[in-house]
Design a protein around this motif. Structure first.
Motif, PDB file in Angstrom:
ATOM      1  N   LEU A 169       0.485  -1.001   0.070  1.00 34.61           N
ATOM      2  CA  LEU A 169      -0.176  -0.173   0.398  1.00 34.61           C
ATOM      3  C   LEU A 169       1.152   1.353  -0.229  1.00 34.61           C
ATOM      4  N   THR A 170       0.047   2.200  -0.815  1.00 40.21           N
ATOM      5  CA  THR A 170       1.208   3.301  -0.470  1.00 40.21           C
ATOM      6  C   THR A 170       1.553   4.267   0.652  1.00 40.21           C
ATOM      7  N   ASP A 171       1.099   3.783   1.990  1.00 41.17           N
ATOM      8  CA  ASP A 171       1.434   4.046   3.357  1.00 41.17           C
ATOM      9  C   ASP A 171       1.725   3.153   3.573  1.00 41.17           C
ATOM     10  N   GLY A 172       2.504   2.345   3.347  1.00 46.20           N
ATOM     11  CA  GLY A 172       3.446   1.633   3.428  1.00 46.20           C
ATOM     12  C   GLY A 172       3.238   0.429   4.532  1.00 46.20           C
ATOM     13  N   ARG A 173       2.264   0.246   4.583  1.00 44.74           N
ATOM     14  CA  ARG A 173       2.011  -1.335   4.349  1.00 44.74           C
ATOM     15  C   ARG A 173       1.834  -2.162   3.519  1.00 44.74           C
ATOM     16  N   ARG A 174       1.497  -3.746   3.902  1.00 47.55           N
ATOM     17  CA  ARG A 174       2.093  -4.581   3.239  1.00 47.55           C
ATOM     18  C   ARG A 174       1.294  -6.075   3.999  1.00 47.55           C
ATOM     19  N   ILE A 175       0.165  -6.588   2.507  1.00 43.37           N
ATOM     20  CA  ILE A 175      -0.710  -7.210   3.276  1.00 43.37           C
ATOM     21  C   ILE A 175      -0.562  -8.414   1.943  1.00 43.37           C
ATOM     22  N   GLU A 176      -0.539  -9.490   2.945  1.00 40.19           N
ATOM     23  CA  GLU A 176      -0.413 -10.706   1.825  1.00 40.19           C
ATOM     24  C   GLU A 176      -1.276 -11.374   2.425  1.00 40.19           C
ATOM     25  N   GLY A 177      -1.774 -12.247   0.302  1.00 36.59           N
ATOM     26  CA  GLY A 177      -3.090 -13.138   0.275  1.00 36.59           C
ATOM     27  C   GLY A 177      -2.175 -14.503  -0.460  1.00 36.59           C
ATOM     28  N   SER A 178      -3.388 -15.203  -0.272  1.00 35.04           N
ATOM     29  CA  SER A 178      -3.061 -16.141  -1.616  1.00 35.04           C
ATOM     30  C   SER A 178      -3.138 -15.766  -3.417  1.00 35.04           C
ATOM     31  N   HIS A 179      -4.162 -15.269  -2.775  1.00 33.01           N
ATOM     32  CA  HIS A 179      -4.383 -13.992  -4.387  1.00 33.01           C
ATOM     33  C   HIS A 179      -5.081 -13.385  -4.466  1.00 33.01           C
ATOM     34  N   CYS A 180      -5.428 -12.173  -5.154  1.00 34.12           N
ATOM     35  CA  CYS A 180      -5.084 -10.649  -5.570  1.00 34.12           C
ATOM     36  C   CYS A 180      -6.082 -10.424  -6.746  1.00 34.12           C
ATOM     37  N   LEU A 181      -7.430 -10.633  -6.636  1.00 33.78           N
ATOM     38  CA  LEU A 181      -8.598  -9.591  -7.569  1.00 33.78           C
ATOM     39  C   LEU A 181      -8.290  -8.228  -7.735  1.00 33.78           C
ATOM     40  N   MET A 182      -7.936  -8.106  -8.910  1.00 37.82           N
ATOM     41  CA  MET A 182      -7.812  -7.104  -9.892  1.00 37.82           C
ATOM     42  C   MET A 182      -9.064  -5.757 -10.070  1.00 37.82           C
ATOM     43  N   ALA A 183      -9.930  -5.412  -8.986  1.00 39.65           N
ATOM     44  CA  ALA A 183     -11.526  -4.473  -9.744  1.00 39.65           C
ATOM     45  C   ALA A 183     -10.769  -2.642  -9.625  1.00 39.65           C
ATOM     46  N   VAL A 184     -10.363  -2.631 -10.599  1.00 42.17           N
ATOM     47  CA  VAL A 184     -10.709  -1.220 -10.807  1.00 42.17           C
ATOM     48  C   VAL A 184     -10.585  -0.388 -12.344  1.00 42.17           C
ATOM     49  N   GLY A 185     -11.218  -1.351 -12.640  1.00 40.66           N
ATOM     50  CA  GLY A 185     -12.319  -0.433 -13.754  1.00 40.66           C
ATOM     51  C   GLY A 185     -12.130  -0.966 -14.864  1.00 40.66           C
ATOM     52  N   SER A 186     -12.703  -0.357 -15.935  1.00 40.50           N
ATOM     53  CA  SER A 186     -12.663  -0.921 -17.433  1.00 40.50           C
ATOM     54  C   SER A 186     -12.268  -0.197 -18.285  1.00 40.50           C
ATOM     55  N   ILE A 187     -12.177  -0.473 -19.543  1.00 39.20           N
ATOM     56  CA  ILE A 187     -11.513  -0.314 -20.704  1.00 39.20           C
ATOM     57  C   ILE A 187     -12.485  -0.479 -22.075  1.00 39.20           C
ATOM     58  N   PRO A 188     -12.949   0.598 -22.905  1.00 36.28           N
ATOM     59  CA  PRO A 188     -13.320   0.466 -23.892  1.00 36.28           C
ATOM     60  C   PRO A 188     -12.972  -0.545 -24.925  1.00 36.28           C
ATOM     61  N   ASN A 189     -13.033  -0.815 -25.629  1.00 34.58           N
ATOM     62  CA  ASN A 189     -12.364  -1.780 -26.748  1.00 34.58           C
ATOM     63  C   ASN A 189     -12.519  -1.066 -27.771  1.00 34.58           C
ATOM     64  N   THR A 190     -12.304   0.209 -27.908  1.00 32.92           N
ATOM     65  CA  THR A 190     -12.254   1.066 -29.101  1.00 32.92           C
ATOM     66  C   THR A 190     -11.724   1.118 -30.222  1.00 32.92           C
ATOM     67  N   GLU A 191      -9.975   0.562 -29.206  1.00 33.53           N
ATOM     68  CA  GLU A 191      -8.851   1.568 -30.092  1.00 33.53           C
ATOM     69  C   GLU A 191      -8.762   0.484 -31.450  1.00 33.53           C
ATOM     70  N   GLY A 192      -8.348   0.369 -32.638  1.00 35.86           N
ATOM     71  CA  GLY A 192      -7.555   0.121 -33.719  1.00 35.86           C
ATOM     72  C   GLY A 192      -8.426  -0.799 -34.634  1.00 35.86           C
ATOM     73  N   ILE A 193     -10.163   0.060 -34.281  1.00 32.80           N
ATOM     74  CA  ILE A 193     -11.089  -0.803 -35.097  1.00 32.80           C
ATOM     75  C   ILE A 193     -11.623   0.339 -36.344  1.00 32.80           C
ATOM     76  N   GLY A 194     -10.824   1.570 -36.548  1.00 27.01           N
ATOM     77  CA  GLY A 194     -11.493   2.447 -37.427  1.00 27.01           C
ATOM     78  C   GLY A 194     -12.402   2.956 -37.436  1.00 27.01           C
ATOM     79  N   LEU A 195     -12.884   3.435 -35.548  1.00 26.68           N
ATOM     80  CA  LEU A 195     -13.634   4.559 -35.511  1.00 26.68           C
ATOM     81  C   LEU A 195     -13.553   6.538 -35.557  1.00 26.68           C
ATOM     82  N   GLU A 196     -12.060   6.065 -35.193  1.00 22.75           N
ATOM     83  CA  GLU A 196     -12.296   7.919 -35.064  1.00 22.75           C
ATOM     84  C   GLU A 196     -11.645   8.196 -37.420  1.00 22.75           C
ATOM     85  N   GLU A 197     -11.158   7.286 -37.878  1.00 19.38           N
ATOM     86  CA  GLU A 197     -10.741   7.021 -39.255  1.00 19.38           C
ATOM     87  C   GLU A 197     -11.720   7.220 -39.437  1.00 19.38           C
ATOM     88  N   ALA A 198     -13.900   6.982 -39.345  1.00 17.42           N
ATOM     89  CA  ALA A 198     -14.581   6.878 -39.752  1.00 17.42           C
ATOM     90  C   ALA A 198     -15.377   8.231 -39.736  1.00 17.42           C
TER      91      ALA A 198
END
Length: 478
Positions: free
Chosen positions: A270-299
Motif C-alpha cells: 500500500l502507498t502508506d507502507g503497509r504490506r498485505i499478504e494473501g493467497s490470491h488477488c483480484l484486481m477490480a479497478v475499472g474497465s477500458i472500452p474496446n474501441t482502439e484500432g477498429i477504425g472509429l476515429e478514421e470514420a
C-alpha cells in the motif's frame, strides 16, 4: 413493363453483446438485412466472461449463506460421529464444480442466443471486425493453416457494440493464476485461502461478498472512505457493516501501489507502507472500452478522453448512420442499458417509433448480500438541491415477512416530489432487491404518486409490503 423492388435496409452490427444482440433482433423484426460480427461468441463478454458467470457464482454464494444461516430459523444439520453423538458438518464448496457449471451455463446461454438470431435469419460472421469508413465493416477470419480471409460488409446503418475489458495496471499485472481479473477467476479449482480485492466499486464489492460466503478470508482495499463510492450512503453503510460482521477486512482510504506474486501467494504493497499478504488477488479497478484500432476515429466518430463513443439518447454517434451501444459508449455501463440502446438505435435508424433513453429511469442492482437496487434521482441529488423531493426510509426489519425469514439488514427508501408526491426515485437494500425494485421502477417511469403506489394491493406478509407501507407513510394530504 418494368418493376422496381425496394431494397432491404442493410444493418451491420459490430459486436454481439447485449446491445448488438438486441439490435440484430430488432433489425430482423423490422425487416432489415442484418449481419452481426462477433469475435468470441454471441452474447459477448457479458454472457461468456462477465455477467452470466459472475451472477451464477453469486447464486452459489447465496445458497452457501442460506445453509449457514438456517440454524437461526431452527434448521440444524448434523451427522453421527463414531461415538454415535451428533456432529455438526462443515459447509464445503467444490469451486471447480461451481466454475465448471457457471462456464457451462454461460456457453449454453451464448448458444441459445445464437440460435435465436439464426431463427430470425440474422447472418453471423465470426472474426475480428473494424470499420472501413462509416458504411463498411471489414472482418478478418482465420481459415485453415492460419490463412486469413477478409469479408467486407456494406451497410446503410452500423451499430458498434464492442464492449469493454478489465483495466490492468503495470504495477499489478494479472498472471491468470495468483493475480487475477474478474474474467480469470473461473479458472480456480479451490476457494482462495485469503483473497485480496483491490477496488471497492460494484465489481470488487460483489466478488468480495461472494468469496466471503464461499469461505475465503477477504481483504477489501478501498481508496475511498466507504465501500461502493458514489452509491447511496445508507446502502453502502449497511453493506460495509455486513462485510465486517462476516469477517471481511475492509481497508478504507487505502491504495495499492503494487501487487506482486510470491512463492506461494501474493503481496499488496500500500502507498502508506503497509504490506498485505494473501493467497490470491483480484484486481477490480475499472474497465477500458474496446474501441482502439477498429477504425472509429478514421470514420469520423467522436470518442471521449477515456475512449468511449459519444452517443445521444437514441444511441446515435457523431456520424448520422452509426450508432453505439453498451459499455463501449459513454452511457451507463449496464447490460440492461446496452440492450435498450441496441433496440432504440435500430428503431430510430429504421424510422420506427422511439422513446429516447432517460438515464434517471434506469434501474440498477448491486449483487452483494444483501443486494442494493436503485432507480431515479438519488438522495444526494435531493440534498444538493438538484432535485426537489421528500425522503422516507423504512427499515426492512420492521416488515413481518422479513422477521419470519430472519432478515436483519436492509431498508426501503422512497423519494417523492415535494408537493405532488410523484415518485422520483428509490433505494432498496434486501435479499433479492433486484426483484423488489420493479414497482418503484414502474412508478418512476409512469410518474405515479406515492398515494397511487400505496393503493395497490400487496400480499400479506411479503417483503414488497414494505414498499406500500413506505408509500403510505408519505401520503399527500389534500
Amino acid at each position: 413493363m418494368t418493376y422496381e423492388f425496394e431494397r432491404k435496409q442493410r444493418l451491420a452490427i459490430l459486436g454481439g453483446g447485449p446491445g448488438g444482440f438486441e439490435a440484430a433482433l430488432s433489425g430482423a423484426q423490422l425487416g432489415a438485412d442484418v449481419t452481426l460480427v462477433e469475435r468470441v461468441g454471441v452474447g459477448g463478454s457479458a454472457v461468456i466472461t462477465d455477467v452470466v458467470p459472475s451472477k451464477t457464482l453469486i447464486a452459489t454464494a447465496e445458497a452457501t449463506n442460506a445453509i449457514g444461516e438456517a440454524a437461526d430459523l431452527g434448521v440444524q444439520f448434523f451427522t453421527r460421529g463414531e461415538n454415535g453423538r451428533p456432529v455438526r458438518p462443515q459447509i464445503a464448496v467444490n469451486l471447480k464444480a461451481v466454475n465448471d457449471r457457471l462456464l457451462r451455463l454461460a456457453r449454453q446461454q451464448s448458444e441459445d442466443m445464437r440460435a435465436q438470431l439464426t431463427r430470425a435469419r440474422v447472418r453471423i460472421v465470426q472474426g475480428e471486425g473494424r470499420l472501413d469508413g462509416p458504411s463498411r465493416i471489414v472482418v478478418s477470419t482465420g481459415h485453415g493453416r492460419g490463412a486469413t480471409t477478409f469479408d467486407e460488409i456494406e451497410a446503410d446503418t452500423v451499430v458498434v457494440s464492442v464492449g469493454a475489458r478489465p483495466r490492468e495496471l503495470d504495477t499489478a499485472k494479472p498472471d491468470g493464476q495468483r493475480i487475477l481479473t474478474w474474467t480469470q477467476l473461473y479458472t480456480l479449482d479451490t476457494v482462495p485461502e485469503h483473497l485480496i480485492v483491490v477496488g471497492s466499486g460494484v465489481t470488487g464489492a460483489e466478488f468480495a461478498s461472494a468469496y466471503t460466503a464461499l469461505g475465503s478470508h477477504v481483504t477489501l482495499i478501498s481508496s475511498r472512505d466507504q465501500v461502493l463510492p458514489g452509491e447511496d450512503a445508507d446502502a453502502a453503510r449497511v453493506i460495509e457493516d455486513v462485510f465486517t460482521r462476516n469477517g471481511m477486512d475492509v481497508l478504507e482510504l487505502a491504495r495499492a501501489a503494487t501487487v506482486e506474486r510470491t512463492a506461494d501467494g501474493v503481496v499488496a504493497a500500500l502507498t502508506d507502507g503497509r504490506r498485505i499478504e494473501g493467497s490470491h488477488c483480484l484486481m477490480a479497478v475499472g474497465s477500458i472500452p474496446n474501441t482502439e484500432g477498429i477504425g472509429l476515429e478514421e470514420a469520423g466518430i467522436q470518442l471521449t478522453a477515456t475512449g468511449h463513443v459519444r452517443v445521444n439518447r437514441v444511441a446515435r454517434t457523431s456520424v448520422p448512420n452509426v450508432y453505439a451501444a453498451g459499455d463501449c459508449s459513454d452511457f451507463l455501463p449496464l447490460a440492461s442499458v446496452a440492450s435498450m440502446q441496441g433496440r432504440t438505435a435500430v428503431f430510430h435508424a429504421m424510422g420506427d417509433a422511439v422513446t429516447p433513453i432517460e438515464l434517471r429511469n434506469v434501474t440498477s442492482n448491486i449483487f452483494t448480500q444483501p443486494e442494493i437496487a436503485t432507480v431515479g434521482w438519488t438522495q444526494k441529488q435531493i440534498e444538493d438541491g438538484i432535485a426537489q423531493g421528500e425522503i422516507y426510509k423504512m427499515p426492512l426489519a420492521s416488515n413481518p415477512r422479513a422477521k419470519m425469514m430472519g432478515i436483519r439488514d436492509g431498508f426501503v427508501k422512497i423519494f417523492a416530489r415535494t408537493g405532488s408526491g410523484t415518485v422520483i426515485g428509490g433505494v432498496i437494500v434486501a435479499p433479492k432487491a433486484s426483484e423488489l425494485v420493479f414497482p418503484l421502477a414502474l412508478a418512476v417511469e409512469h410518474r405515479l404518486t406515492v398515494d397511487q403506489v400505496a393503493r395497490a394491493f400487496t400480499v400479506y406478509p411479503s417483503l414488497s409490503g414494505s414498499i406500500a407501507d413506505a408509500a403510505r407513510a408519505m401520503h399527500i394530504v389534500n
